[in-house]
Scaffold this active site. Structure first.
Site, short mmCIF file in Angstrom:
data_model
loop_
_atom_site.label_atom_id
_atom_site.label_comp_id
_atom_site.label_asym_id
_atom_site.label_seq_id
_atom_site.Cartn_x
_atom_site.Cartn_y
_atom_site.Cartn_z
N HIS A 46 39.73 -29.89 1.97
CA HIS A 46 40.66 -28.84 2.00
C HIS A 46 41.48 -28.97 3.31
O HIS A 46 41.20 -29.99 4.35
CB HIS A 46 40.05 -27.66 2.35
CG HIS A 46 39.31 -26.87 1.21
ND1 HIS A 46 38.97 -25.43 1.05
CD2 HIS A 46 38.81 -27.50 0.00
CE1 HIS A 46 38.59 -25.52 -0.21
NE2 HIS A 46 38.30 -26.34 -0.81
N GLU A 48 42.15 -27.54 6.17
CA GLU A 48 41.60 -27.38 7.37
C GLU A 48 40.26 -28.29 7.66
O GLU A 48 40.44 -28.82 8.72
CB GLU A 48 40.64 -25.85 7.53
CG GLU A 48 41.78 -24.79 7.18
CD GLU A 48 41.65 -24.45 5.59
OE1 GLU A 48 41.90 -23.10 5.20
OE2 GLU A 48 41.75 -25.27 4.88
N CYS A 76 38.81 -20.29 3.21
CA CYS A 76 37.73 -20.20 2.38
C CYS A 76 36.41 -20.12 3.18
O CYS A 76 36.56 -20.28 4.46
CB CYS A 76 37.62 -21.26 1.26
SG CYS A 76 37.02 -22.91 1.62
N CYS A 79 35.77 -23.63 4.94
CA CYS A 79 36.61 -23.77 6.13
C CYS A 79 36.54 -22.93 7.18
O CYS A 79 36.51 -23.42 8.42
CB CYS A 79 38.05 -23.90 5.54
SG CYS A 79 38.62 -25.16 4.27
#
Length: 143
Positions: A46, A48, A76, A79
């Site tokens: 992801h 992040e 999410c 993260c």
């Protein structure tokens, strides 16, 4: 946030969901990242996570307690947990994610006093632009 939006566009260019993230310390960008799950075949890639890894590597330490993180979509749970574990000083979010957001929409892991660290959050910074990038990406794929 402008640089995070650029990173989001980069993600879309390699067929990943357009989410971008930038890590800033003392007004200087130390790392950026975009979603790379498709291109790297990595479920943890992801924006992040990519940006936090790059920032830690660039700084030579895992603690990012002096960093402000800008992300185009609310993190999410994975993260949000990484932001807490990195001891990030502040988070700035573009669009909210009412499906899986873990920084206030669905859950609020960043403000849970039971965890080791709490992260102050600023919401809705250039949210319209971030949401439009996501909307355009998914409109093309749903037709």
């Amino acid at each position: 946030m402008a640089l995070a939006l650029e990173s989001a566009r980069e993600a879309a260019s390699h067929d990943d969901v357009p989410i971008g993230c930038v890590v800033v310390v003392d007004g200087r960008v130390v790392a950026s990242g975009e979603n790379r799950r498709e291109v790297d075949a990595d479920p943890t890639a992801h924006a992040e996570i990519v940006a936090l890894r790059r920032a830690a590597r660039a700084r030579g330490r895992w603690r990012l307690d002096d960093a402000t993180v800008y992300v185009t979509l609310e993190p999410c749970a994975m993260c949000a947990g990484a932001l807490v574990n990195a001891r990030v000083a502040r988070l700035v979010i573009g669009a909210l994610d009412d499906k899986v957001g873990a920084a206030g929409s669905r859950y609020h892991l960043l403000a849970d006093p039971r965890l080791l660290h709490e992260v102050p959050v600023t919401y809705d910074v250039r949210a319209g632009e971030a949401a439009e990038l996501l909307g355009a990406f998914f409109r093309v794929r749903r037709t």
